[in-house]
Design a protein around this motif. Structure first.
Motif, short mmCIF file in Angstrom:
data_model
loop_
_atom_site.label_atom_id
_atom_site.label_comp_id
_atom_site.label_asym_id
_atom_site.label_seq_id
_atom_site.Cartn_x
_atom_site.Cartn_y
_atom_site.Cartn_z
N ARG A 61 0.82 -1.22 0.00
CA ARG A 61 0.00 0.00 0.00
C ARG A 61 0.85 1.26 0.00
N GLY A 62 2.14 1.10 0.18
CA GLY A 62 3.05 2.23 0.22
C GLY A 62 4.48 1.74 0.15
N LEU A 63 5.41 2.68 0.16
CA LEU A 63 6.83 2.35 0.03
C LEU A 63 7.65 3.23 0.96
N GLY A 70 8.59 -5.26 10.37
CA GLY A 70 7.33 -4.81 10.95
C GLY A 70 6.58 -3.88 10.02
N LEU A 71 7.32 -3.05 9.28
CA LEU A 71 6.68 -2.17 8.29
C LEU A 71 6.07 -3.00 7.17
N LEU A 125 3.99 4.83 13.63
CA LEU A 125 4.24 6.20 13.19
C LEU A 125 4.70 6.23 11.74
N ILE A 126 5.68 5.39 11.40
CA ILE A 126 6.24 5.38 10.05
C ILE A 126 5.19 4.93 9.04
N THR A 127 4.42 3.91 9.40
CA THR A 127 3.39 3.42 8.49
C THR A 127 2.35 4.50 8.20
N SER A 128 1.93 5.22 9.24
CA SER A 128 0.92 6.27 9.03
C SER A 128 1.45 7.36 8.12
N GLY A 136 0.93 10.51 3.14
CA GLY A 136 1.61 11.68 2.59
C GLY A 136 1.29 11.93 1.13
N THR A 137 1.59 13.14 0.71
CA THR A 137 1.50 13.51 -0.70
C THR A 137 2.85 14.07 -1.13
N VAL A 138 3.19 13.89 -2.38
CA VAL A 138 4.50 14.30 -2.86
C VAL A 138 4.62 15.83 -2.84
#
Length: 248
Positions: free
Chosen positions: A19-21, A44-45, A235-238, A243-245
């Motif tokens: 779902r993200g990177l 964990g991420l 925190l990192i996952t959220s 975020g937006t570029v």
């Protein structure tokens, strides 16, 4: 979740449907084997649905060059992942210690990412980082310093780093953290949205359990340590998923 795979000096870990990177650069010699040194944090991420690209390197004196190398390797990995999986949101950059500095010196000024999470920012001089250097270098007639120097690094952040969205994390028992210098430099920029977060822990909190025990002893790993890492992963996952570029 798939296994770690090496590509272009990066260790990559990808959930079945990411779902993200997160693009990760670790600190000092921990980063030579990030898939081991930071396994607990990074896996964990991935378990939370975030693909991970972790650059492998041995630190040198030319941090500007290494920042370009990291950025180039990450870009190649990202292109490869998008070719396989299709569209992904802009990546979140994640750094620990020296890794924060390398992300901040990226040649795109942070424009092609959704933000930066900077853990335990470190910006020491060369002789502070390598204690014997200050003794040996003068006797050899050598003046050795990191490029850019700590002072120049902060100046470059103020003038050339364009990403407004940064989460600077300072652990309360970290004796070599310089996050206050970083947040001051970031917040001096027009339109900055950076925040400083203080968390329980020390400089090795992001590192894997086995590594912490090796350096700090068995006392370093209790249930509270796992809770600290879980909070960091959340925190990192959220950040990675929300975020937006930045357009710069």
């Amino acid at each position: 979740m798939s296994s770690w795979v090496r590509f272009r000096d990066c260790w990559t870990l990808c959930p079945r449907q990411p779902r993200g990177l997160v693009e990760f650069v670790g600190g000092s010699y921990l980063a030579a084997t990030p898939q081991i040194s930071y396994r607990r944090l990074l896996e964990g991420l991935a378990a939370r649905g975030v693909a991970v690209h972790a650059w492998s390197y041995v630190p040198g004196f030319d941090h500007q060059l290494q920042a370009r190398e990291a950025w180039s390797a990450m870009r190649a990995c990202r292109t490869r992942l998008q070719d396989r999986m299709g569209y992904l949101p802009p990546p979140l950059r994640l750094g620990h210690s020296l890794g924060c500095k390398l992300h901040l010196l990226a040649p795109d000024g942070g424009r092609n990412c959704s933000g930066l999470v900077a853990l335990s920012f470190n910006n020491f001089t060369a002789d502070q980082s390598i204690p014997l250097l200050g003794v040996v270098a003068p006797s050899l007639g050598v003046n050795t310093e990191f490029s850019p120097s700590p002072k120049e690094t902060l100046r470059l952040i103020k003038r050339q780093y364009l990403q407004p969205r940064n989460q600077v994390v300072r652990f309360n028992r970290d004796q070599i953290d310089q996050s206050l210098d970083l947040i001051t430099a970031l917040q001096s920029r027009q339109g900055d949205q950076s925040e400083l977060l203080r968390l329980p822990g020390d400089h090795l909190t992001p590192a894997s359990a086995g590594l912490r025990r090796q350096f700090l002893g068995d006392w370093a790993e209790g249930s509270d340590r796992q809770q600290q890492v879980n909070r960091l992963q959340d925190l990192i996952t959220s950040w990675a998923l929300s975020g937006t570029v930045s357009s710069g």
